[in-house]
Design a protein around this motif. Structure first.
Motif, PDB file in Angstrom:
ATOM      1  N   TYR A  25     -18.385  46.521 -24.301  1.00 38.02           N
ATOM      2  CA  TYR A  25     -16.932  46.500 -24.472  1.00 38.02           C
ATOM      3  C   TYR A  25     -16.386  47.676 -25.260  1.00 38.02           C
ATOM      4  CZ  TYR A  25     -16.691  44.811 -29.376  1.00 38.02           C
ATOM      5  OH  TYR A  25     -16.754  44.697 -30.742  1.00 38.02           O
ATOM      6  N   MET A  26     -17.214  48.369 -26.029  1.00 41.37           N
ATOM      7  CA  MET A  26     -16.713  49.546 -26.744  1.00 41.37           C
ATOM      8  C   MET A  26     -17.774  50.636 -26.785  1.00 41.37           C
ATOM      9  SD  MET A  26     -17.850  49.633 -30.195  1.00 41.37           S
ATOM     10  CE  MET A  26     -16.437  50.111 -31.182  1.00 41.37           C
ATOM     11  N   GLU A  27     -17.290  51.882 -26.956  1.00 40.68           N
ATOM     12  CA  GLU A  27     -18.156  53.050 -26.727  1.00 40.68           C
ATOM     13  C   GLU A  27     -19.293  53.170 -27.732  1.00 40.68           C
ATOM     14  OE1 GLU A  27     -18.076  55.223 -24.070  1.00 40.68           O
ATOM     15  OE2 GLU A  27     -16.684  53.736 -23.302  1.00 40.68           O
ATOM     16  N   ASP A  28     -19.114  52.710 -28.975  1.00 42.76           N
ATOM     17  CA  ASP A  28     -20.232  52.770 -29.931  1.00 42.76           C
ATOM     18  C   ASP A  28     -21.465  52.052 -29.365  1.00 42.76           C
ATOM     19  OD1 ASP A  28     -18.898  54.208 -31.855  1.00 42.76           O
ATOM     20  OD2 ASP A  28     -18.716  52.563 -33.299  1.00 42.76           O
ATOM     21  N   HIS A  29     -21.230  50.926 -28.705  1.00 48.79           N
ATOM     22  CA  HIS A  29     -22.348  50.157 -28.151  1.00 48.79           C
ATOM     23  C   HIS A  29     -22.998  50.915 -26.996  1.00 48.79           C
ATOM     24  CE1 HIS A  29     -21.441  45.860 -29.762  1.00 48.79           C
ATOM     25  NE2 HIS A  29     -20.968  46.766 -30.599  1.00 48.79           N
ATOM     26  N   THR A  30     -22.155  51.420 -26.106  1.00 51.86           N
ATOM     27  CA  THR A  30     -22.653  52.136 -24.928  1.00 51.86           C
ATOM     28  C   THR A  30     -23.425  53.387 -25.350  1.00 51.86           C
ATOM     29  OG1 THR A  30     -20.795  51.278 -23.669  1.00 51.86           O
ATOM     30  CG2 THR A  30     -21.904  53.203 -22.762  1.00 51.86           C
ATOM     31  N   ASN A  31     -22.879  54.126 -26.318  1.00 55.34           N
ATOM     32  CA  ASN A  31     -23.553  55.344 -26.774  1.00 55.34           C
ATOM     33  C   ASN A  31     -24.844  55.033 -27.530  1.00 55.34           C
ATOM     34  OD1 ASN A  31     -21.716  57.084 -25.630  1.00 55.34           O
ATOM     35  ND2 ASN A  31     -20.406  57.156 -27.443  1.00 55.34           N
ATOM     36  N   THR A  32     -24.858  53.940 -28.274  1.00 52.13           N
ATOM     37  CA  THR A  32     -26.096  53.524 -28.950  1.00 52.13           C
ATOM     38  C   THR A  32     -27.193  53.270 -27.930  1.00 52.13           C
ATOM     39  OG1 THR A  32     -24.938  52.562 -30.824  1.00 52.13           O
ATOM     40  CG2 THR A  32     -27.144  51.705 -30.375  1.00 52.13           C
ATOM     41  N   CYS A  33     -26.822  52.600 -26.855  1.00 50.40           N
ATOM     42  CA  CYS A  33     -27.782  52.334 -25.785  1.00 50.40           C
ATOM     43  C   CYS A  33     -28.342  53.645 -25.244  1.00 50.40           C
ATOM     44  CB  CYS A  33     -27.086  51.532 -24.680  1.00 50.40           C
ATOM     45  SG  CYS A  33     -28.067  51.422 -23.184  1.00 50.40           S
ATOM     46  N   ARG A  34     -27.476  54.597 -24.971  1.00 53.78           N
ATOM     47  CA  ARG A  34     -27.934  55.886 -24.408  1.00 53.78           C
ATOM     48  C   ARG A  34     -28.851  56.613 -25.401  1.00 53.78           C
ATOM     49  NH1 ARG A  34     -23.014  59.341 -22.767  1.00 53.78           N
ATOM     50  NH2 ARG A  34     -24.592  60.520 -21.633  1.00 53.78           N
ATOM     51  N   LEU A  35     -28.500  56.571 -26.669  1.00 58.30           N
ATOM     52  CA  LEU A  35     -29.315  57.233 -27.697  1.00 58.30           C
ATOM     53  C   LEU A  35     -30.684  56.574 -27.821  1.00 58.30           C
ATOM     54  CD1 LEU A  35     -26.470  57.654 -30.321  1.00 58.30           C
ATOM     55  CD2 LEU A  35     -27.727  59.554 -29.266  1.00 58.30           C
ATOM     56  N   ALA A  36     -30.703  55.237 -27.766  1.00 61.71           N
ATOM     57  CA  ALA A  36     -31.983  54.520 -27.876  1.00 61.71           C
ATOM     58  C   ALA A  36     -32.881  54.843 -26.685  1.00 61.71           C
ATOM     59  CB  ALA A  36     -31.728  53.011 -27.955  1.00 61.71           C
ATOM     60  N   VAL A  37     -32.276  54.902 -25.499  1.00 57.49           N
ATOM     61  CA  VAL A  37     -33.052  55.182 -24.288  1.00 57.49           C
ATOM     62  C   VAL A  37     -33.647  56.594 -24.355  1.00 57.49           C
ATOM     63  CG1 VAL A  37     -32.852  55.573 -21.786  1.00 57.49           C
ATOM     64  CG2 VAL A  37     -31.879  53.499 -22.817  1.00 57.49           C
ATOM     65  N   THR A  38     -32.845  57.575 -24.733  1.00 54.95           N
ATOM     66  CA  THR A  38     -33.379  58.949 -24.810  1.00 54.95           C
ATOM     67  C   THR A  38     -34.373  59.084 -25.962  1.00 54.95           C
ATOM     68  OG1 THR A  38     -31.346  59.815 -23.869  1.00 54.95           O
ATOM     69  CG2 THR A  38     -32.778  61.403 -24.954  1.00 54.95           C
ATOM     70  N   GLY A  39     -34.098  58.436 -27.073  1.00 54.51           N
ATOM     71  CA  GLY A  39     -35.028  58.476 -28.210  1.00 54.51           C
ATOM     72  C   GLY A  39     -36.396  57.952 -27.805  1.00 54.51           C
ATOM     73  N   ALA A  40     -36.402  56.843 -27.036  1.00 55.74           N
ATOM     74  CA  ALA A  40     -37.672  56.269 -26.573  1.00 55.74           C
ATOM     75  C   ALA A  40     -38.318  57.178 -25.523  1.00 55.74           C
ATOM     76  CB  ALA A  40     -37.430  54.868 -26.002  1.00 55.74           C
ATOM     77  N   PHE A  41     -37.494  57.754 -24.679  1.00 54.35           N
ATOM     78  CA  PHE A  41     -38.010  58.639 -23.613  1.00 54.35           C
ATOM     79  C   PHE A  41     -38.740  59.846 -24.219  1.00 54.35           C
ATOM     80  CE2 PHE A  41     -37.664  61.825 -20.225  1.00 54.35           C
ATOM     81  CZ  PHE A  41     -38.005  61.076 -19.101  1.00 54.35           C
TER      82      PHE A  41
END
Ligand SMILES: [Zn+2]
Length: 264
Positions: free
Chosen positions: A111-127
């Motif tokens: 529902y808000m961009e902080d959540h969406t961006n956190t998801c993207r950061l976590a995915v790239t961090g793990a990658f």
């Protein structure tokens, strides 16, 4: 020892959508880790940014302690979680420190961009966990291991276009609902703030109602958390699904799997 990390945007997001699963992973023998990328400084109309930040840091530490999780300090302010190089370097450093085989994070749309961006950061961090030529901040050694990423349900269980999000699997959180609630209560300052800012009737009731709602969708459990497993490429084996270690407390949503396997 096997480790799992929950990576969320704000103090209390883990307690709302992920803490039950984290607690069950701990019972299953995992060392569990906890990080909110943002410090929670915007979450008050009564106190200024610095004061709010301090209050919420203490609340988040207490919540992590109640969950029995290792606490990692936030790295930015609320509404300032951007998908940029500095943030990717910082999140990747945390992941290299923890070496998680399970990453729990937000929905790719929320529902808000902080959540969406956190998801993207976590995915790239793990990658980037095993790529020594990618520099983390601070510098941390890359590691060669499998890591499975799971996405939580979005807040209100809907995407920003109001469509209901159906999980690919359910975790039975009934046995740990009480501890999850105790951890949420640690975010004392938020109970008033969300009433004012987002017209939530009751902060604690939202978590209770959400887990009951997901439980109802599961058709099996009273309280539940829902998860969607990230595509395996770059992370783990195609069939890796470590939440299966939770045994009877984990069930696959067969209708979601059928939808995935549908041919065009
Ligand atoms: Zn949040």
């Amino acid at each position: 020892m096997k480790t799992a990390i929950a990576i969320a945007a704000h103090p209390d997001d883990i307690e709302m959508m992920m803490a039950g699963t984290l607690l069950l992973l701990k019972k299953a023998g995992y060392e569990i880790h906890y990080i909110n990328l943002a410090c929670g400084n915007v979450g008050s109309v009564a106190y200024d940014s610095e004061t709010t930040k301090k209050i919420r840091l203490e609340e988040a530490k207490k919540a992590a302690q109640i969950l029995g999780a290792h606490f990692h300090p936030p790295i930015c302010n609320d509404l300032e979680i951007f998908y940029d190089l500095d943030m990717v370097r910082k999140v990747a450093a945390v992941i290299r420190d923890v070496r998680p085989t399970v990453v729990l994070t937000h929905s790719p749309v929320d529902y808000m961009e902080d959540h969406t961006n956190t998801c993207r950061l976590a995915v790239t961090g793990a990658f980037a966990r095993g790529m020594p030529n990618f520099q983390t901040g601070p510098a941390r050694e890359a590691g060669d291991y499998d890591c499975t990423v799971y996405h939580a349900l979005p807040h209100t269980l809907r995407d920003p276009l109001r469509r209901l999000i159906v999980p690919g699997a359910f975790v039975n959180t009934t046995a740990v609902q009480q501890i999850k609630m105790e951890a949420l209560k640690a975010h004392q300052s938020q109970q008033n703030w969300l009433d004012v800012s987002q017209k939530m009737n009751s902060y604690l009731q939202v978590m209770e109602d959400t887990s009951l709602e997901v439980g109802k969708v599961s058709k099996q459990f009273v309280h539940a958390e829902g998860w969607r497993r990230h595509l395996h490429v770059g992370f783990c084996a195609a069939d890796a699904d470590p939440l299966q270690e939770l045994g009877a407390d984990y069930i696959i949503n067969e209708s979601y799997e059928t939808e995935l396997n549908r041919t065009v």
